[in-house]
Design a protein around this motif. Structure first.
Motif, PDB file in Angstrom:
ATOM      1  N   ASN A 315      26.650 114.915  66.781  1.00 48.34           N
ATOM      2  CA  ASN A 315      26.196 114.702  65.849  1.00 48.34           C
ATOM      3  C   ASN A 315      26.903 113.196  65.386  1.00 48.34           C
ATOM      4  O   ASN A 315      28.095 113.538  65.489  1.00 48.34           O
ATOM      5  CB  ASN A 315      26.609 115.514  64.714  1.00 48.34           C
ATOM      6  CG  ASN A 315      25.950 117.371  64.295  1.00 48.34           C
ATOM      7  OD1 ASN A 315      24.769 116.631  65.365  1.00 48.34           O
ATOM      8  ND2 ASN A 315      26.634 118.144  63.874  1.00 48.34           N
ATOM      9  N   LEU A 316      26.489 112.163  65.705  1.00 48.77           N
ATOM     10  CA  LEU A 316      26.734 110.748  64.854  1.00 48.77           C
ATOM     11  C   LEU A 316      25.406 110.230  63.950  1.00 48.77           C
ATOM     12  O   LEU A 316      25.256 110.448  64.114  1.00 48.77           O
ATOM     13  CB  LEU A 316      26.632 109.584  66.312  1.00 48.77           C
ATOM     14  CG  LEU A 316      27.544 110.243  67.647  1.00 48.77           C
ATOM     15  CD1 LEU A 316      27.177 108.927  68.681  1.00 48.77           C
ATOM     16  CD2 LEU A 316      29.295 109.955  66.675  1.00 48.77           C
ATOM     17  N   VAL A 317      25.692 110.251  63.187  1.00 47.85           N
ATOM     18  CA  VAL A 317      25.010 109.530  61.199  1.00 47.85           C
ATOM     19  C   VAL A 317      26.360 108.730  60.180  1.00 47.85           C
ATOM     20  O   VAL A 317      27.282 108.535  60.487  1.00 47.85           O
ATOM     21  CB  VAL A 317      25.592 111.314  60.734  1.00 47.85           C
ATOM     22  CG1 VAL A 317      24.452 110.953  59.571  1.00 47.85           C
ATOM     23  CG2 VAL A 317      24.982 112.290  61.108  1.00 47.85           C
ATOM     24  N   GLY A 318      25.558 107.449  60.570  1.00 51.97           N
ATOM     25  CA  GLY A 318      26.006 106.328  59.796  1.00 51.97           C
ATOM     26  C   GLY A 318      26.850 105.343  60.352  1.00 51.97           C
ATOM     27  O   GLY A 318      28.035 105.233  59.309  1.00 51.97           O
ATOM     28  N   CYS A 319      26.902 105.875  61.652  1.00 49.44           N
ATOM     29  CA  CYS A 319      28.055 104.791  62.559  1.00 49.44           C
ATOM     30  C   CYS A 319      27.825 103.665  62.485  1.00 49.44           C
ATOM     31  O   CYS A 319      27.108 102.952  63.666  1.00 49.44           O
ATOM     32  CB  CYS A 319      28.436 105.525  63.329  1.00 49.44           C
ATOM     33  SG  CYS A 319      29.500 107.316  63.442  1.00 49.44           S
ATOM     34  N   ASP A 320      27.776 102.862  61.659  1.00 48.49           N
ATOM     35  CA  ASP A 320      27.177 101.400  61.404  1.00 48.49           C
ATOM     36  C   ASP A 320      28.054 100.369  62.214  1.00 48.49           C
ATOM     37  O   ASP A 320      26.751  99.678  63.302  1.00 48.49           O
ATOM     38  CB  ASP A 320      27.042 100.472  59.950  1.00 48.49           C
ATOM     39  CG  ASP A 320      25.993 101.276  59.058  1.00 48.49           C
ATOM     40  OD1 ASP A 320      25.234 102.130  59.794  1.00 48.49           O
ATOM     41  OD2 ASP A 320      26.377 101.524  58.131  1.00 48.49           O
ATOM     42  N   LYS A 321      28.825 100.982  62.255  1.00 49.87           N
ATOM     43  CA  LYS A 321      29.896  99.410  63.729  1.00 49.87           C
ATOM     44  C   LYS A 321      29.618  99.922  65.137  1.00 49.87           C
ATOM     45  O   LYS A 321      29.294  98.813  66.384  1.00 49.87           O
ATOM     46  CB  LYS A 321      31.661  99.252  63.718  1.00 49.87           C
ATOM     47  CG  LYS A 321      31.475  99.148  62.361  1.00 49.87           C
ATOM     48  CD  LYS A 321      31.502  98.362  62.033  1.00 49.87           C
ATOM     49  CE  LYS A 321      32.310  97.681  60.572  1.00 49.87           C
ATOM     50  NZ  LYS A 321      33.780  97.973  60.808  1.00 49.87           N
ATOM     51  N   LEU A 322      28.493 101.191  65.414  1.00 50.80           N
ATOM     52  CA  LEU A 322      28.500 101.761  67.097  1.00 50.80           C
ATOM     53  C   LEU A 322      27.051 100.402  67.117  1.00 50.80           C
ATOM     54  O   LEU A 322      26.741 100.370  66.488  1.00 50.80           O
ATOM     55  CB  LEU A 322      27.835 102.838  66.892  1.00 50.80           C
ATOM     56  CG  LEU A 322      29.259 104.130  66.804  1.00 50.80           C
ATOM     57  CD1 LEU A 322      28.009 105.200  67.171  1.00 50.80           C
ATOM     58  CD2 LEU A 322      30.148 103.193  68.338  1.00 50.80           C
ATOM     59  N   LYS A 323      27.554  99.695  68.407  1.00 50.03           N
ATOM     60  CA  LYS A 323      26.196  98.720  68.951  1.00 50.03           C
ATOM     61  C   LYS A 323      25.498  99.063  69.680  1.00 50.03           C
ATOM     62  O   LYS A 323      24.656  99.328  70.615  1.00 50.03           O
ATOM     63  CB  LYS A 323      26.678  97.363  68.932  1.00 50.03           C
ATOM     64  CG  LYS A 323      26.850  96.637  67.720  1.00 50.03           C
ATOM     65  CD  LYS A 323      27.290  95.123  67.977  1.00 50.03           C
ATOM     66  CE  LYS A 323      27.726  94.648  67.061  1.00 50.03           C
ATOM     67  NZ  LYS A 323      28.517  93.017  67.409  1.00 50.03           N
ATOM     68  N   SER A 324      26.306  99.711  71.229  1.00 46.75           N
ATOM     69  CA  SER A 324      26.270 101.047  72.589  1.00 46.75           C
ATOM     70  C   SER A 324      26.798 102.716  72.467  1.00 46.75           C
ATOM     71  O   SER A 324      27.804 102.175  72.682  1.00 46.75           O
ATOM     72  CB  SER A 324      26.110  99.413  73.775  1.00 46.75           C
ATOM     73  OG  SER A 324      26.289 100.586  75.187  1.00 46.75           O
ATOM     74  N   ILE A 325      25.308 103.143  72.187  1.00 47.12           N
ATOM     75  CA  ILE A 325      26.232 104.430  73.138  1.00 47.12           C
ATOM     76  C   ILE A 325      26.031 104.598  74.003  1.00 47.12           C
ATOM     77  O   ILE A 325      24.939 104.838  74.125  1.00 47.12           O
ATOM     78  CB  ILE A 325      25.407 105.511  71.188  1.00 47.12           C
ATOM     79  CG1 ILE A 325      25.523 105.090  69.671  1.00 47.12           C
ATOM     80  CG2 ILE A 325      25.688 106.728  71.879  1.00 47.12           C
ATOM     81  CD1 ILE A 325      25.241 105.987  69.009  1.00 47.12           C
ATOM     82  N   LYS A 326      26.935 105.682  74.993  1.00 45.47           N
ATOM     83  CA  LYS A 326      27.042 106.074  76.141  1.00 45.47           C
ATOM     84  C   LYS A 326      27.730 107.235  76.166  1.00 45.47           C
ATOM     85  O   LYS A 326      28.761 106.838  75.208  1.00 45.47           O
ATOM     86  CB  LYS A 326      28.023 104.795  77.311  1.00 45.47           C
ATOM     87  CG  LYS A 326      27.135 103.719  76.942  1.00 45.47           C
ATOM     88  CD  LYS A 326      27.772 102.421  78.113  1.00 45.47           C
ATOM     89  CE  LYS A 326      27.277 101.151  78.236  1.00 45.47           C
ATOM     90  NZ  LYS A 326      28.218 100.165  78.681  1.00 45.47           N
ATOM     91  N   ILE A 327      27.173 108.371  76.526  1.00 44.02           N
ATOM     92  CA  ILE A 327      27.543 109.634  76.549  1.00 44.02           C
ATOM     93  C   ILE A 327      27.315 109.822  77.544  1.00 44.02           C
ATOM     94  O   ILE A 327      25.952 110.444  78.535  1.00 44.02           O
ATOM     95  CB  ILE A 327      26.137 110.355  75.382  1.00 44.02           C
ATOM     96  CG1 ILE A 327      26.668 109.447  73.774  1.00 44.02           C
ATOM     97  CG2 ILE A 327      26.668 111.922  75.442  1.00 44.02           C
ATOM     98  CD1 ILE A 327      27.217 110.838  72.852  1.00 44.02           C
ATOM     99  N   SER A 328      27.928 111.089  78.651  1.00 43.86           N
ATOM    100  CA  SER A 328      28.509 111.110  79.679  1.00 43.86           C
ATOM    101  C   SER A 328      28.675 112.930  79.292  1.00 43.86           C
ATOM    102  O   SER A 328      29.624 112.401  79.253  1.00 43.86           O
ATOM    103  CB  SER A 328      28.586 110.341  80.831  1.00 43.86           C
ATOM    104  OG  SER A 328      28.591 111.285  81.879  1.00 43.86           O
ATOM    105  N   SER A 329      28.328 113.701  79.316  1.00 45.55           N
ATOM    106  CA  SER A 329      28.401 114.920  79.465  1.00 45.55           C
ATOM    107  C   SER A 329      28.025 115.620  80.483  1.00 45.55           C
ATOM    108  O   SER A 329      26.643 116.157  80.206  1.00 45.55           O
ATOM    109  CB  SER A 329      28.558 115.445  77.796  1.00 45.55           C
ATOM    110  OG  SER A 329      29.143 116.660  78.408  1.00 45.55           O
ATOM    111  N   LEU A 330      27.850 116.924  81.201  1.00 44.43           N
ATOM    112  CA  LEU A 330      27.647 118.079  82.062  1.00 44.43           C
ATOM    113  C   LEU A 330      27.498 118.818  80.249  1.00 44.43           C
ATOM    114  O   LEU A 330      27.110 120.485  81.165  1.00 44.43           O
ATOM    115  CB  LEU A 330      28.348 118.155  82.725  1.00 44.43           C
ATOM    116  CG  LEU A 330      28.883 117.621  83.810  1.00 44.43           C
ATOM    117  CD1 LEU A 330      29.492 117.898  85.446  1.00 44.43           C
ATOM    118  CD2 LEU A 330      27.219 116.946  84.332  1.00 44.43           C
ATOM    119  N   SER A 331      28.460 119.368  79.900  1.00 46.63           N
ATOM    120  CA  SER A 331      28.032 120.832  78.658  1.00 46.63           C
ATOM    121  C   SER A 331      27.369 120.381  77.777  1.00 46.63           C
ATOM    122  O   SER A 331      26.736 121.376  76.816  1.00 46.63           O
ATOM    123  CB  SER A 331      29.134 121.252  78.476  1.00 46.63           C
ATOM    124  OG  SER A 331      29.905 119.926  78.231  1.00 46.63           O
TER     125      SER A 331
END
Length: 555
Positions: A315-331
């Motif tokens: 869960n990513l909530v209200g993290c305003d400094k994030l511009k690019s979210i890159k998620i790589s996960s098999l699980s």
């Protein structure tokens, strides 16, 4: 006659442990009321090992100072009787050598001064009864300096002399397994030996760095640790806690450095307002991770996720400094991204992802091969630009292609009202759905139900049911069931009013609409059936109904 009554009251003849089990499901006031039922119930109460003096017990005692002297005197008398009853009950348990499974003392709303000696006596009595679960919620005095106010959870400057100082004896108890403290101060600790403690919850508690460190080190068996609205410490180092399974920190306004080195921790939730250095890389077995209101950088998040090979819920909530979210996960199985205001793009490579929730502005999405079981989308509409709607439709189509079910949300339904000009040049993003749920997230907003239904039937033509719900303030639900005529396209005529052709337009081929309207509870249901060529006018006629939501729903 007595034999007849005895045969009717078989419950009183049950073994005392079973009566205790029954009492455990009742409120404290209800438990006390059972004492008049029979001698068996009275004996069960006198040996009942759970004492919960919570808000329901103290609800007759004034919570604030009263200007009327007579009312103030009556309030003082009620308070005195209530406090004496608490102490008397504890003395009875101690005299009968009853070991307490749980003792709760919730004085938070009393706003009464000079309760320290009373609380001390209650705590010592509970400790002498080998209490296993101790919960204390103490008054928050208005004279303390308020730092941050949250509903029901104030943070305060516990240096104030009026703050209750927890006795050292509590932190050396061998019997306590669960300890929950609210609105108190932990003094300098010489030694902490909570050898049986498994769960520790601190809310609005003041503890200096060294005090908190000593506290954590003295709990070798701790499995659950929660810190909410606490002050006094700048660093939080959790290491050597081999049994720790769940950790939560929220609104601890002075924390600047956080390190968790607990190999077996499964659940971590972090919410901190100030920029904070966070180290969780060694938590290899994390399954549930929540990061809220943090000043995270893109590189940090991208580098951390691969450290968690068993991560299932992020869960990513209200993290305003994030511009690019890159998620790589098999699980990863569940991903939620809410209100990250600076976000520009999201890239997801998670082949086993099954549930995705997003709330925020329209951004660029790149999604790898996956099949989502559920997708919940709430795109904020910040303007009426047709380009925004065009991107919005494209994203709906993309998620439709990778999802078995897409549920839409909106502040007041505006996202469903697609401009007519755009409908002429774009294809409907959904197809093949029989049911669609649409959730209104706004409070006290005016919802144009007719326009919303029309827009949803363009987004997903020929739906069998559409449900529009709101769970805020006055709860309501509209369920529309549609029956269709034979499609005009197969009769030789093709409707020209939308881009969904050759699928015939819903405006032309709806034969019947059944509407179920529910408000403020499942027992308040109104049902209407509309037929004929003027179905849309009849739906619009719903505006004339005398409903309990006339102030908030514009049909």
């Amino acid at each position: 006659m007595e034999e007849v009554l005895s045969s009717m009251d078989r419950i009183s003849n049950l073994p005392e442990p079973i009566l205790h089990c029954i009492l455990s499901f009742l409120s404290f006031n209800q438990v006390v009321q059972t004492t008049v039922l029979s001698q068996a119930w009275e004996r069960a109460w006198r040996t009942f090992p759970i004492l919960e003096f919570d808000k329901t017990f103290f609800n007759q005692v004034p919570s604030v100072s009263c200007n009327n002297k007579i009312e103030a005197q009556l309030g003082d008398e009620k308070l005195s009787r209530a406090l004496n009853y608490v102490e008397g009950t504890l003395r009875t348990r101690r005299r009968e050598m009853i070991r307490l499974d749980k003792f709760t003392l919730d004085l938070y709303e009393l706003r009464v001064k000079e309760l320290g000696p009373f609380v001390d006596r209650c705590i010592f009595s509970a400790l002498e009864s080998d209490v296993k679960e101790l919960k204390l919620a103490l008054p928050f005095h208005t004279s303390a300096r308020v730092v941050d106010t949250r509903p029901g959870m104030p943070s305060f400057d516990a240096h104030n002399k009026r703050c209750y100082n927890l006795p050292q004896e509590v932190l050396c108890s061998k019997s306590i397994q669960v300890l929950a403290l609210s609105c108190c101060k932990l003094q300098s600790l010489t030694s902490v030996k909570l050898s049986s403690l498994k769960k520790l919850c601190l809310t609005s508690v003041y503890a200096a760095d060294l005090v908190l460190e000593s506290l954590v080190d003295g709990c070798p068996l701790i499995e659950h640790l929660s810190l909410v609205n606490c002050l006094g410490f700048n660093t939080l180092d959790l290491s050597g806690l081999t049994k720790l399974n769940e950790f939560k920190v929220r609104n601890c306004l002075e924390v600047l450095w956080l390190s968790i080195q607990a190999l077996n921790v499964k659940t971590v939730s972090i919410q901190l307002s100030l920029p904070c250095e966070i180290n969780v890389a060694s938590c290899k077995n994390i399954k549930f991770l929540t990061l809220r209101l943090l000043s995270l950088k893109d590189e940090w998040l991208c580098s951390q996720i691969p450290n968690f090979p068993f991560l299932e819920n992020l869960n990513l909530v209200g993290c305003d400094k994030l511009k690019s979210i890159k998620i790589s996960s098999l699980s990863l199985k569940t991903l939620k991204i809410f209100e990250c205001a600076g976000l520009i793009e999201v890239k997801i490579e998670a082949p086993n992802l099954s549930i995705f929730r997003y709330e925020g502005d329209v951004v660029s999405f790149s999604i790898g091969a996956m099949t989502l079981l559920e997708t919940h989308l709430n795109f904020d509409k910040n303007n009426t630009d047709i380009d925004w709607y065009s991107e919005y439709i494209g994203l709906l189509a993309m998620f439709h292609n990778v999802s078995k079910a897409v549920n839409l949300e909106s502040y007041k339904g505006e996202n469903a009202d697609i401009p007519e000009d755009l409908r002429q040049i774009r294809s409907s993003p959904f197809y093949g759905y029989n049911n669609l749920d649409f959730v209104i997230t706004g409070t006290r907003v005016r919802v144009a139900i007719k326009n919303t239904i029309d827009g949803l039937l363009w987004i997903s033509p020929h739906l069998r049911t559409v449900t529009i719900k709101s769970f805020y303030l006055n709860w309501f639900s509209f369920k529309f069931e549609f029956s269709y005529k034979k499609q005009a396209a197969y009769e030789g005529g093709i409707a020209q009013c939308c881009k969904s052709r050759p699928i015939s337009c819903w405006r032309q081929c709806i034969e019947q609409v059944v509407v179920e309207y529910t408000s403020n509870g499942v027992n308040n249901v109104k049902r209407y059936i509309f037929n004929g060529e003027d179905i849309w006018e009849k739906i619009d006629w719903l505006a004339d109904l005398d409903t309990s939501l006339a102030w908030s729903v514009e049909l």
